[in-house]
Scaffold this active site. Structure first.
Site, PDB file in Angstrom:
ATOM      1  N   ARG A 147      13.407 -11.210   3.256  1.00  0.00           N
ATOM      2  CA  ARG A 147      13.948  -9.855   3.415  1.00  0.00           C
ATOM      3  C   ARG A 147      14.749  -9.749   4.709  1.00  0.00           C
ATOM      4  O   ARG A 147      15.836  -9.143   4.723  1.00  0.00           O
ATOM      5  CB  ARG A 147      12.802  -8.830   3.417  1.00  0.00           C
ATOM      6  CG  ARG A 147      13.311  -7.399   3.455  1.00  0.00           C
ATOM      7  CD  ARG A 147      12.223  -6.367   3.243  1.00  0.00           C
ATOM      8  NE  ARG A 147      11.230  -6.370   4.301  1.00  0.00           N
ATOM      9  CZ  ARG A 147       9.985  -6.772   4.179  1.00  0.00           C
ATOM     10  NH1 ARG A 147       9.554  -7.245   2.998  1.00  0.00           N
ATOM     11  NH2 ARG A 147       9.147  -6.752   5.185  1.00  0.00           N
ATOM     12  N   ARG A 168      -9.941   1.516   9.665  1.00  0.00           N
ATOM     13  CA  ARG A 168      -9.523   0.149  10.008  1.00  0.00           C
ATOM     14  C   ARG A 168     -10.711  -0.729  10.395  1.00  0.00           C
ATOM     15  O   ARG A 168     -10.570  -1.954  10.414  1.00  0.00           O
ATOM     16  CB  ARG A 168      -8.512   0.172  11.176  1.00  0.00           C
ATOM     17  CG  ARG A 168      -7.172   0.775  10.811  1.00  0.00           C
ATOM     18  CD  ARG A 168      -6.228   0.743  11.984  1.00  0.00           C
ATOM     19  NE  ARG A 168      -4.958   1.369  11.695  1.00  0.00           N
ATOM     20  CZ  ARG A 168      -3.904   0.765  11.129  1.00  0.00           C
ATOM     21  NH1 ARG A 168      -3.985  -0.516  10.791  1.00  0.00           N
ATOM     22  NH2 ARG A 168      -2.786   1.411  10.920  1.00  0.00           N
ATOM     23  N   LYS A 170       0.835  -1.221   0.000  1.00  0.00           N
ATOM     24  CA  LYS A 170       0.000   0.000   0.000  1.00  0.00           C
ATOM     25  C   LYS A 170       0.862   1.260   0.000  1.00  0.00           C
ATOM     26  O   LYS A 170       0.581   2.209  -0.725  1.00  0.00           O
ATOM     27  CB  LYS A 170      -0.925   0.024   1.229  1.00  0.00           C
ATOM     28  CG  LYS A 170      -1.921  -1.112   1.296  1.00  0.00           C
ATOM     29  CD  LYS A 170      -2.951  -0.915   2.386  1.00  0.00           C
ATOM     30  CE  LYS A 170      -2.329  -0.822   3.761  1.00  0.00           C
ATOM     31  NZ  LYS A 170      -1.623  -2.080   4.159  1.00  0.00           N
ATOM     32  N   ARG A 172      14.009  -4.033  11.872  1.00  0.00           N
ATOM     33  CA  ARG A 172      13.001  -3.381  12.705  1.00  0.00           C
ATOM     34  C   ARG A 172      12.246  -4.430  13.500  1.00  0.00           C
ATOM     35  O   ARG A 172      11.978  -5.524  13.009  1.00  0.00           O
ATOM     36  CB  ARG A 172      12.012  -2.584  11.831  1.00  0.00           C
ATOM     37  CG  ARG A 172      12.585  -1.270  11.331  1.00  0.00           C
ATOM     38  CD  ARG A 172      11.739  -0.641  10.236  1.00  0.00           C
ATOM     39  NE  ARG A 172      10.291  -0.780  10.477  1.00  0.00           N
ATOM     40  CZ  ARG A 172       9.378  -0.512   9.558  1.00  0.00           C
ATOM     41  NH1 ARG A 172       9.745  -0.131   8.344  1.00  0.00           N
ATOM     42  NH2 ARG A 172       8.099  -0.653   9.847  1.00  0.00           N
ATOM     43  N   ARG A 216      -0.067  -9.248  13.037  1.00  0.00           N
ATOM     44  CA  ARG A 216      -0.736  -8.138  12.359  1.00  0.00           C
ATOM     45  C   ARG A 216      -1.731  -8.652  11.315  1.00  0.00           C
ATOM     46  O   ARG A 216      -2.806  -8.087  11.135  1.00  0.00           O
ATOM     47  CB  ARG A 216       0.300  -7.235  11.683  1.00  0.00           C
ATOM     48  CG  ARG A 216       1.170  -6.462  12.689  1.00  0.00           C
ATOM     49  CD  ARG A 216       2.252  -5.688  11.985  1.00  0.00           C
ATOM     50  NE  ARG A 216       1.710  -4.606  11.133  1.00  0.00           N
ATOM     51  CZ  ARG A 216       2.451  -3.940  10.264  1.00  0.00           C
ATOM     52  NH1 ARG A 216       3.754  -4.255  10.112  1.00  0.00           N
ATOM     53  NH2 ARG A 216       1.927  -2.990   9.554  1.00  0.00           N
TER      54      ARG A 216
END
Length: 340
Positions: free
Chosen positions: A127, A88, A13, A139, A150
């Site tokens: 990644r 959301r 996104k 991160r 999530r």
């Protein structure tokens, strides 16, 4: 152009929002960025959000909507915006609809980037491994474990928005597993189609409805008869109007002729009157001459007769006088004779 980008974490996104900003000159509105900006600016809503965030609580929907309301009124958002990370939940979507309706704005489309969750987890794992090989820090929220959590939250809270916007016919679903360039091209194709459809709606939208009504009227026998009667009545009305026009024209012509005749009489009458007056004067003159002649002849006759009468009268009187004289003269003689 006002858009919502919908999709699970890792669907791309952010990447597609940045491309839309560059191509269309619209702004990307992220709820996290807006909350932080409102807190930094110490706006009334930002101060409320600051206290809630400081206490570790979730910012209520009404506060988030209030921040969005302030943000979309800024000059850079007048040409359009992309909402990223909001709404959301369905209640947030309903609150957004109410806000846009209040401001007389409309949402053009909700673009859902649909992805395969298993493939997303594999991407993240790959990644992270590559970053670690390069010696880069990873991160804390960009790990397969966090991503899995999530994704679960997305399915539970946000995925119901797919049905919500689908019912409103605002949802456009694009395969987010395609290469980035292909995803971008597909989004542009969808937006071009939406723009074209919007132009058609803006151009006389009521025309199809009018055609439909006209077709129904033509198909209805009773309506057709009424239309025919109306046409006949209109024809009669027109014929009557033509007759009235003819009558009015005749009347006007007659009036004009009278007026012309009157003017002609007014012009010629003095001459005719003078001629008639001259003839009458001549007749009167002749009559007066004849009258005076007859009167003079009558007077001559009268005078002659008078003279004759006078002579006769005088003669008569003379005779009587002579007789008287003779009588008087004879009477003394008679008396003398008698005496003797």
């Amino acid at each position: 152009m006002r858009l919502i980008l919908l999709g699970p974490p890792g669907a791309g996104k952010g990447t597609q929002a940045l491309r839309l900003v560059q191509r269309h000159g619209i702004v990307q509105l992220s709820t996290g960025d807006m909350l932080r900006a409102a807190v930094a600016a110490e706006t009334p809503t930002g101060l409320i959000a600051k206290d809630i965030m400081a206490s570790g609580g979730l910012v209520p929907d009404e506060v988030v909507v209030s921040i969005i309301a302030d943000r979309i009124e800024q000059d850079d958002a007048k040409d359009g915006f992309i909402l990223d990370g909001f709404p959301r939940t369905v209640p947030q979507a309903e609150a957004l609809d109410a806000l846009l309706a209040q401001k007389k704005l409309k949402l053009d489309a909700v673009i859902e980037l649909r992805v395969n969750e298993g493939a997303l987890l594999a991407r993240v794992e790959k990644r992270v491994a590559e970053m670690l090989e390069r010696g880069e820090s990873v991160r804390a929220d960009d790990t397969p474990e966090v991503l899995s959590k999530r994704l679960g939250n997305y399915r539970e809270q946000t995925e119901p928005l797919v049905d919500y916007y689908s019912d409103k016919r605002k949802l456009v679903t694009i395969d987010g597993m395609m290469p980035i360039e292909e995803v971008s091209a597909e989004i542009e194709r969808v937006l071009a189609a939406l723009t074209k459809a919007g132009e058609k709606v803006d151009a006389p939208a009521a025309e199809p409805a009018r055609r439909k009504v006209a077709a129904k009227r033509a198909a209805s026998p009773s309506k057709a008869r009424q239309a025919k009667k109306g046409a006949v009545a209109m024809g009669a009305k027109k014929a009557g109007s033509r007759q009235l026009v003819k009558k009015a024209a005749k009347k006007a012509a007659k009036k004009a002729a009278k007026k012309t005749a009157k003017k002609t009489v007014q012009k010629t009458a003095p001459k005719v009157a003078r001629k008639a007056a001259g003839k009458a004067a001549k007749k009167v003159s002749k009559g007066s001459k004849a009258g005076s002649k007859s009167r003079s002849q009558a007077s001559v006759k009268t005078r002659g007769g008078t003279r004759k009468a006078a002579v006769k009268t005088a003669a008569g009187r003379g005779g009587k006088a002579a007789k008287k004289v003779a009588k008087r003269s004879s009477s003394p003689a008679k008396r003398l004779t008698k005496r003797r």
